[in-house]
Design a protein around this motif. Structure first.
Motif, PDB file in Angstrom:
ATOM      1  N   GLN A  76       0.828  -1.206   0.000  1.00 18.47           N
ATOM      2  CA  GLN A  76       0.000   0.000   0.000  1.00 18.47           C
ATOM      3  C   GLN A  76       0.867   1.262   0.000  1.00 18.47           C
ATOM      4  O   GLN A  76       0.591   2.225  -0.724  1.00 18.47           O
ATOM      5  CB  GLN A  76      -0.910  -0.014   1.248  1.00 18.47           C
ATOM      6  N   ALA A  94      -6.371   3.536  -7.405  1.00 15.83           N
ATOM      7  CA  ALA A  94      -7.563   2.687  -7.569  1.00 15.83           C
ATOM      8  C   ALA A  94      -7.425   1.713  -8.742  1.00 15.83           C
ATOM      9  O   ALA A  94      -8.427   1.249  -9.289  1.00 15.83           O
ATOM     10  CB  ALA A  94      -8.822   3.543  -7.734  1.00 15.83           C
ATOM     11  N   THR A 101      -0.673  -1.717 -10.596  1.00 13.78           N
ATOM     12  CA  THR A 101      -0.760  -2.495  -9.355  1.00 13.78           C
ATOM     13  C   THR A 101       0.642  -2.804  -8.841  1.00 13.78           C
ATOM     14  O   THR A 101       1.549  -3.090  -9.626  1.00 13.78           O
ATOM     15  CB  THR A 101      -1.502  -3.828  -9.599  1.00 13.78           C
TER      16      THR A 101
END
Lengths: 438, 247
Positions: B50, B136, B141
């Motif tokens: 994250q 998002a 990713t």
């Protein structure tokens, strides 16, 4: 606050991120807090008007003087030292230029520590002649952190983008062309001669990624993408096996391979590629250190050309064999006259310097332009005027046939990329790609 | 004379009790440590993914892949993290830490997945991989692989330390129990010896008997009672038995 492993991890992670992204608010709660503490212990810092003491101007250097890439740091230093010796001996500047040297072995963490020492303890006037992308990219956030000090990094031996673009570009000045320009030129030429299936072999770090991104972008302009990629860990020696990497790329049937690495690893790759019958052109960037590469591939060989027939290296300075170039003549003359050697305490590992090399010529040109900038700085040698002095360099003739200019949106002096191949045991300029690969 | 039979069952009982305590405590400890540490490592991996995802946005938008690589290179130095890779929204690998190349298992996986996945990569080991979307997911990713072998080793070490502590307590407890039982058994043994001697010759008293008879505990009381009883019953004979001294 309870100190749990998770909180420690988060604080460490936040600090790392803060350094990378210059998120200063996060840095104060993480690793950046260490830097705050160091500044507080040096109350004289932060004025931005540090003036070199006495008649000396000290430039701080952190470079690879040891390890598998020591040839780069040593040759770059030797070239610069030859010119600075010339300046000092003939009092060309009115002040002596001295170099404060530290060895980082081409590793980021020692480089960061050296830079802290140079800035906060040695209080050098500016940073000069750093070697490598993984090292420089880790130092750039430090320069931003201490931006009130106005300590600039001059002419690092790397063509990566981070010191050419926001958010760190304003803290560095580059002389050499970028990796993006080098890889773009290589791809352009390969595609032009019909070698469109290009694979990439690169160092698994910021340097490799920078070159990888350059190749990717260049191929993208031609509507293509590379056919394969393989990596190696920084710090590999010539004795390391690169067979796994060769096998990976060979399976993709490339027409050419572009290597973004250091000389020991790239030489090992070129050797294993030939041994495993991957006989396609192998290109290397200027950072590779062509003479070091050539020495590894030819020494103790019955057929010294066996590993080098299909080598092509891009260069960011002209050939030191071309005596029609005034700066080359000056370089050869001063290298022969001063024959600078690395200080003994940094030369523990054996190394046989080259009388001339592309790397030392680049160091020489770096020193020549640095001297010109310091000359333009005049008597008011405060760091605040340094940027102004750099921007005053417009169409300056370094003696290589290409004019050098700097400005707020132009922080790179030279743009030309040269290509060289091996003939008769030395690198010569490649002008005709069709004939070479015909 | 030793009182072996009387305390044999007691010792066995103590040993069995301690053994059960150690076994049940160890099993509970293994379960708790394994569950909590596994959860914590997975959580840390997710936090790191994250963090990288949050900080990658500007770098990605600036197309500064060298800085992106520099960022993940620093995180991969954290113990336990073996690989990190970042994919674009189109699934292209933008930065990674694999050497000598991206494994087939990774190339064949869904680049946009953020669910924890357990992977076995030949030549590298077993991993738990956690993903985190960048902006998002529209910018790509981040995937972080935690080395399960290292995690397992850490868990085993934590469990081992606790089991060693419990085992040491077991040994000390058993030794202490044996010592305490022997402490109680020794005067009883003396009392038995005394009883045998008095029965054989009620008139014969020695210095060792004085020590026993002067004790102010139950053993002393029993010794004095036995002496008293044997003195008053010296002439008693069992019906039908030849005339002799008791017992």
């Amino acid at each position: 606050m309870a100190l749990t492993r998770r909180s420690l991890l988060r604080r460490g992670a936040a600090g790392l991120l803060a350094i990378c992204c210059s998120n200063r608010s996060k840095a104060r709660t993480g690793i950046g807090g260490v830097f705050d503490m160091v500044v507080a212990e040096n109350p004289g810092s932060g004025t931005g008007k540090e003036i070199p003491s006495g008649d000396e101007i000290t430039l701080g250097v952190s470079a690879a003087f040891s390890g598998p890439s020591r040839g780069l740091g040593r040759e770059l230093y030797r070239g610069a030292k030859a010119y600075f010796d010339h300046v000092n001996e003939n009092s060309l500047l009115g002040h002596r230029i001295t170099l404060k040297l530290y060895d980082d072995g081409y590793q980021p963490d020692p480089c960061v520590r050296n830079t802290m020492k140079l800035m906060l303890e040695d209080r050098v006037f500016l940073l000069f002649g750093y070697v490598g992308t993984p090292t420089v990219t880790r130092v750039l956030p430090l320069l931003k952190k201490f931006q009130n000090e106005r300590v600039y990094l001059f002419f690092p031996f790397t063509g990566a983008q981070p010191q050419r673009e926001p958010p760190y570009g304003e803290f560095a000045f580059n002389l050499r062309a970028s990796y993006r320009q080098e890889t773009s030129g290589l791809v352009e030429n390969f595609v032009r001669v019909g070698r469109k299936r290009i694979a990439v072999f690169y160092q698994a770090d910021a340097y490799g990624r920078s070159g990888w991104a350059g190749v990717r972008a260049a191929l993208g302009e031609h509507g293509g993408q590379f056919v394969g990629e393989a990596t190696y860990r920084r710090g590999q020696r010539f004795t390391s096996s690169m067979r796994a990497q060769v096998e990976i790329l060979k399976a993709t049937s490339p027409d050419a391979v572009i290597c973004i690495g250091s000389y020991a690893a790239c030489a090992a790759f070129a050797r294993d590629a030939v041994d495993l019958d991957l006989r396609v052109p192998i290109a290397n960037l200027s950072f590779v250190g062509s003479e070091n590469l050539l020495q590894l591939l030819t020494q103790d060989r019955e057929d010294p050309d066996s590993y080098t027939r299909l080598l092509v290296n891009s260069q960011v300075v002209p050939s030191y064999e071309d005596l029609s170039i005034p700066a080359v003549r000056e370089y050869r003359q001063l290298m022969a006259r001063y024959d600078p050697q690395v200080p003994a305490d940094l030369a523990q590992e054996p190394y046989q310097p080259f009388p001339q090399s592309f790397v030392s010529l680049e160091g020489f040109l770096n020193a020549k332009l640095m001297t010109e900038i310091l000359r333009r700085l005049g008597e008011d040698r405060g760091r605040a005027k340094l940027e102004e002095a750099v921007f005053s360099v417009q169409d300056f003739d370094l003696g290589i046939g290409e004019m050098v200019s700097f400005g707020p949106n132009r922080r790179q002096g030279l743009q030309t990329v040269y290509y060289t191949i091996v003939r008769d045991g030395r690198f010569v300029t490649l002008d005709d790609w069709e004939s070479w690969l015909g | 004379m030793k009182i072996e039979k009387l305390f044999q069952k007691t010792r066995f009982g103590i040993f069995a009790l301690f053994g059960m305590i150690v076994l049940s405590t160890s099993l509970l400890c293994i379960y708790t440590v394994d569950t909590q540490l596994s959860s914590e490592y997975e959580s840390n991996t997710r936090n790191i993914a994250q963090s990288i995802a949050d900080s990658s946005v500007d770098i990605l938008l600036n197309r500064n892949l060298a800085s992106l690589q520099s960022l993940i290179d620093q995180f991969v130095e954290i113990q336990g993290i073996r690989y990190i890779y970042i994919t674009s929204e189109r699934g292209e690998f933008l930065a990674h830490t694999f050497v000598p190349g991206i494994p087939r298992e990774i190339l064949g996986s869904d680049p946009s997945s953020t669910e924890p996945v357990e992977r076995r990569i030949p030549g590298m080991g077993d991993f738990i991989e956690v993903g985190s979307p960048i902006l998002a997911g529209v910018a790509g990713t981040v995937h972080v692989g935690m080395d399960m072998d290292i995690v397992a080793l850490k868990i085993q070490r934590a469990i081992g330390q606790q089991v060693i502590l419990i085992s040491i307590l077991l040994v000390l407890g058993v030794l202490a129990s044996i010592w305490l039982v022997n402490l109680a058994a020794k005067p009883l043994g003396g009392l038995l010896d005394y009883a045998v001697r008095v029965a054989a010759d009620p008139e014969k008293d020695g210095a060792s008997e004085d020590e026993l008879l002067t004790r102010d505990d139950e053993v002393g009381d029993l010794a004095r009672l036995f002496r008293y009883v044997s003195g008053h019953s010296s002439g008693w004979k069992k019906p039908g038995a030849p005339t002799t001294r008791a017992p």
